[in-house]
Write an enzyme that holds these catalytic residues in place. Structure first.
Site: not given
Ligand code: SAH
Ligand code: SF4
Length: 351
Positions: A93, A106, A113, A117, A120, A165-166, A197, A220-222, A296, A339
């Protein structure tokens, strides 16, 4: 040598016995023209013959375009999500987002991936395969064509690698794609308008610091402690928080660039005032911008987003500590284009 840059195109032609002087025409047709259909291009006969026999061959995979399975538009009319099918049937996508002053695309860097996480949708679906450089570039070309249809006066000037993806897990292909996308003789998106990212692949961040390219880095720290982070981001076990922050510090020193830190706010998990204060202490001395992302919804995660008050308090603590801290605009939530909502399944209707 990269397959897709100018020298690469010359090399491919030369290897096939075609005079490399045709590489300029091929590059223009592939990357500068909005309409990438190669059938109607007025190529000189040697190049025309090469194109006709190369389409469909794996060595020239960059010549074929992914098939658009579905285009889904959000209610706001500003976000479009494209479900694209690649040659081997994998689906990915891509999201095109319109803002008052710019359009941003984007793109995905992998089908699925491997990072897992928990919140996600892409991570919940697991890893399928790396994308090739041409498949990353093709998403930008598709978005550019659509933008040309809907707003001919607009140029596509911003790119974020925040789709499926990463990116730093597919390092070589991503760098090859980006050098092509930022080539002024090709698509021409400026490197400083390209954001990579990462979930925190430490060797990739260190390698990126040494590339003399001015891409933006978002991490992406979290989580503000190893435990807090590892509960949300399993790869934190492989690249612990301490090592990640050390790599970010070095990245800042080597490149002199600001780093964007992304933080998805999850109620009761990482949104307390104590966490905000720890985060501020952790990033002390780094030129950092913190981007807060409201969670989300995804089917595989039951956590809830922070409420408005909690989110604002979190932001205030970071701002009081001197960090620029903003909320990411929510986009395309109704069509699962926000996201972390990309699964490679579109609306689920067409596949
Ligand atoms: N893999 C990379 C880039 C894709 S994700 C990464 O993780 O950085 C892009 C962003 O969306 C990341 O910061 C990720 O943490 C965030 N993200 C993933 N799932 C999400 C969700 N359910 N709600 C809000 N942000 C989310
Ligand atoms: Fe992969 Fe980024 Fe989603 Fe984590 S947030 S599973 S690294 S796409």
């Amino acid at each position: 040598m990269h397959d897709h840059d100018f020298a690469g195109l010359r090399g491919i032609l030369a290897a096939d016995g075609v005079n490399p002087c045709h590489a300029g025409a091929l590059r223009g047709a592939l990357y500068r023209e909005i309409d990438a259909a190669l059938d109607s291009r007025p190529f000189l006969p040697p190049l025309r013959r090469w194109v006709d026999r190369s389409v469909g061959e794996s060595k020239a995979f960059f010549l074929d375009q992914p098939e658009l399975v579905e285009e889904i538009r959000s209610e706001d009319g500003l976000t479009r999500k494209f479900l694209l099918r690649l040659r081997d049937g994998e689906t990915i996508e891509t999201v095109l987002m319109g803002y008052a002053e710019r359009h941003t695309v984007c793109v995905s860097t992998q089908a699925g991936c491997a990072m897992g996480c928990v919140f996600c949708a892409t991570g919940q679906g697991g890893f399928r395969r790396h994308l090739r450089p041409g498949e990353i570039v093709a998403q930008v070309l598709h978005a550019r064509r659509v933008l040309h249809e809907i707003a001919p006066d607009r140029r596509l000037r911003n790119l974020v690698l925040m789709g499926m993806g990463e990116p730093l897990h597919n390092y070589e292909a991503v760098m090859e794609a980006l050098s092509l996308i930022s080539d002024p003789g090709g698509i021409g998106i400026g490197p400083s308008r390209i954001a990579i990212s990462t979930v925190g692949v430490v060797p990739g961040i260190r390698r990126l610091a040494e590339e003399k390219r001015s891409y933006q880095l978002a991490v992406s720290l979290h989580g503000s402690t190893q435990e807090e982070r590892a509960a949300l981001v399993p790869v934190a076990k492989r690249w612990p928080l301490e090592e990640l922050i050390a790599a970010c510090r070095d990245y800042g020193t080597i490149t002199g660039k600001r780093i964007f830190f992304e933080w998805t706010l999850i109620a009761g998990k990482n949104d307390s005032p104590a966490t905000a204060a720890r985060l501020a202490a952790l990033l002390e001395g780094i030129d950092a911008h913190i981007n807060l992302i409201p969670l989300n919804p995804t089917s595989g995660f039951s956590g809830a987003g922070s409420d408005g008050d909690g989110a604002e308090r979190f932001q205030r603590i970071l701002r009081d500590a001197g960090f620029p801290c903003t909320f990411r605009q929510r986009r395309g939530i109704d069509v699962a284009a926000g996201c972390g909502m990309l699964r490679g399944e579109g609306s689920g209707l067409a596949v």
